[in-house]
Enzyme design. Structure first.
Site, PDB file in Angstrom:
ATOM      1  N   TYR A 187      17.742  29.607   9.820  1.00  0.00           N
ATOM      2  CA  TYR A 187      16.568  30.512  10.387  1.00  0.00           C
ATOM      3  C   TYR A 187      16.599  30.152  11.957  1.00  0.00           C
ATOM      4  O   TYR A 187      16.737  29.011  12.497  1.00  0.00           O
ATOM      5  CB  TYR A 187      15.338  29.998   9.560  1.00  0.00           C
ATOM      6  CG  TYR A 187      15.389  30.227   8.420  1.00  0.00           C
ATOM      7  CD1 TYR A 187      15.116  31.525   7.886  1.00  0.00           C
ATOM      8  CD2 TYR A 187      15.149  29.022   7.241  1.00  0.00           C
ATOM      9  CE1 TYR A 187      14.878  31.797   6.603  1.00  0.00           C
ATOM     10  CE2 TYR A 187      15.096  29.433   5.843  1.00  0.00           C
ATOM     11  CZ  TYR A 187      14.947  30.601   5.486  1.00  0.00           C
ATOM     12  OH  TYR A 187      14.902  31.005   4.403  1.00  0.00           O
ATOM     13  N   LYS A 208       0.925  -1.095  -0.034  1.00  0.00           N
ATOM     14  CA  LYS A 208      -0.002  -0.039  -0.069  1.00  0.00           C
ATOM     15  C   LYS A 208       0.936   1.274   0.132  1.00  0.00           C
ATOM     16  O   LYS A 208       2.083   1.189   0.234  1.00  0.00           O
ATOM     17  CB  LYS A 208      -0.837   0.080   1.287  1.00  0.00           C
ATOM     18  CG  LYS A 208      -0.218  -0.238   2.320  1.00  0.00           C
ATOM     19  CD  LYS A 208      -0.972  -0.080   3.805  1.00  0.00           C
ATOM     20  CE  LYS A 208      -0.199  -0.369   5.048  1.00  0.00           C
ATOM     21  NZ  LYS A 208      -1.284  -0.762   6.251  1.00  0.00           N
TER      22      LYS A 208
HETATM   23  C1  LIG Z   1      -0.604  -1.742   6.795  1.00  0.00           C
HETATM   24  C2  LIG Z   1      -1.179  -3.008   7.021  1.00  0.00           C
HETATM   25  C3  LIG Z   1      -0.394  -4.003   7.125  1.00  0.00           C
HETATM   26  C4  LIG Z   1       1.371  -4.119   7.331  1.00  0.00           C
HETATM   27  O1  LIG Z   1       1.525  -3.407   8.621  1.00  0.00           O
HETATM   28  P1  LIG Z   1       3.155  -3.386   8.832  1.00  0.00           P
HETATM   29  O2  LIG Z   1       3.035  -2.812  10.047  1.00  0.00           O
HETATM   30  O3  LIG Z   1       3.705  -2.343   7.959  1.00  0.00           O
HETATM   31  O4  LIG Z   1       3.735  -4.714   9.072  1.00  0.00           O
HETATM   32  C5  LIG Z   1      -0.945  -5.256   7.666  1.00  0.00           C
HETATM   33  N1  LIG Z   1      -2.306  -5.628   7.720  1.00  0.00           N
HETATM   34  C6  LIG Z   1      -3.157  -4.510   7.520  1.00  0.00           C
HETATM   35  C7  LIG Z   1      -4.574  -4.729   7.693  1.00  0.00           C
HETATM   36  C8  LIG Z   1      -2.477  -3.254   7.060  1.00  0.00           C
HETATM   37  O5  LIG Z   1      -3.377  -2.289   6.857  1.00  0.00           O
END
Ligand SMILES: *Cc1c(COP(=O)(O)O)cnc(C)c1O
Length: 364
Positions: A256, A35
């Protein structure tokens, strides 16, 4: 010459990290979570290195299309399921599996016309309180789905909120199993932290693991354990060069707000990287950085296009010297993204997802 900033994706490291997941969950199939454009790495850039996964999990239909365009024919899981009824048509067309976390999604599926019944992952809310059916409503949802001709097979899933910390997984696992123990279907329980830290308890209980962050070389439980402790390799290097030098006298200030003031003479390097590249503005004085592969520190405030670094530990540094904001330097030295994230009060996930559009990428 283009501005010297660059994000490099390390494909061998991605494969190595996937192998680490396989070793931690030898009896489970692996959803490689891609994702957010593969946690900022780019789906097309990680695809070859991760294609030995059993499936890819994500939540954006456009990203699912990109995987199919790469000729990926194996499973794809939509972690948040469908957002509106017409998404189901794309699921049918592209053969996407999707999660079902609310009654509205069951309604949409019941009204969906398809020749090809769907594979769905019914999600229980075991305590995270984001998505999913409460345990007491889960079986009714399962029964409803099971009666639909649009459904081919129902798998069961839940998400751990505390697999990386002291609360652990016991209460959520118990809540899940109390309701599902006599239901058929494959189970998918574990994110990265659960896969690495609770593999022994979960062995035989999770047909599919869903690792994300470990694939990208970040420790799910930093700072308790580091990526090196877990034998994970960095998959992204953000690098740049020194484009300016200043010799500070005692009392000189930098940047800054003059937030840094030298208490003795100091050689300072100016680096072509700022918050408009995705380097966090919260990484003020003291944040680790590598110059010529030698560890030193950021000085003063991060500006839009530049940061300033202390060259005291790197006397050979000069114009054009290599700067590693995170990842692996040419000499092999590693600066974990987790350390930089901690200096900014955040996690590696956020940094890797936030590399800006203007930064060019390379794959090696
Ligand atoms: C993002 C996600 C994962 C992966 O999580 P990590 O902490 O990056 O391993 C797994 N399951 C679901 C439902 C997620 O949304």
């Amino acid at each position: 010459m283009p501005r010297p900033i660059l994000a490099t994706i390390h494909t061998a490291a991605l494969s190595h990290n996937l192998a680490r997941v396989r070793a931690a969950a030898p009896d489970s199939r692996v959803w490689a979570v891609v994702k957010a454009n593969a946690y900022g790495h780019g789906i097309e850039r990680v695809f070859d290195a991760l294609r030995s996964a059993d499936g890819f999990a994500l939540l954006d239909l456009e990203e699912a299309k990109r995987l199919r365009a790469l000729d990926w024919r194996s499973p794809i899981l939509l972690l948040e399921g469908c957002f509106e009824a017409r998404d189901l048509e794309l699921c049918s067309r592209l053969g996407l599996w999707h999660s079902i976390h609310c009654n509205e999604q069951i309604d949409m599926l019941a009204a969906h016309k398809t020749q090809l019944p769907h594979r769905v992952f019914l999600k229980m809310n075991t305590g995270m309180n984001r998505l999913g059916f409460a345990p007491e409503r889960f079986r009714a949802a399962w029964t409803r789905l099971n009666a639909l001709p649009q459904v081919e097979e129902i798998s069961l899933m839940q998400h751990f909120s505390d697999a990386d910390g002291p609360l652990g997984i016991a209460a959520q696992l118990q809540a899940f199993e109390a309701v599902t123990h006599d239901l058929p279907g494959e189970r998918s329980l574990s994110n990265s932290a659960a896969t690495l830290r609770h593999g022994d308890v979960l062995a035989g209980r999770s047909d599919w693991v869903r690792p994300g962050i470990v694939l990208y070389g970040s420790a799910p439980d930093f700072p308790e354990r580091s990526a090196a402790d877990w034998d994970l390799q960095p998959t992204m290097t953000l690098s740049s060069k020194i484009i300016g030098l200043q010799d500070l006298r005692a009392g000189d200030t930098v940047g800054y707000g003059s937030s840094f003031s030298a208490d003795a003479p100091l050689r300072l390097g100016v680096v072509a990287c700022g918050y408009a590249d995705g380097y966090p503005r919260h990484c003020t004085t003291g944040t680790p950085v590598l110059v010529n592969g030698v560890r030193t520190r950021v000085l003063a405030r991060v500006s839009m296009d530049m940061i300033t670094v202390d060259l005291t530990p790197v006397p050979n540094a000069g114009m054009g010297s290599e700067v590693t904001l995170w990842g692996r330097a040419s000499n092999g030295a590693v600066l974990s993204i987790d350390e930089v994230a901690r200096a900014a009060g955040t996690v590696g996930y956020e940094l890797m997802c936030a590399v800006a559009q203007r930064v060019p990428f390379a794959v090696e």
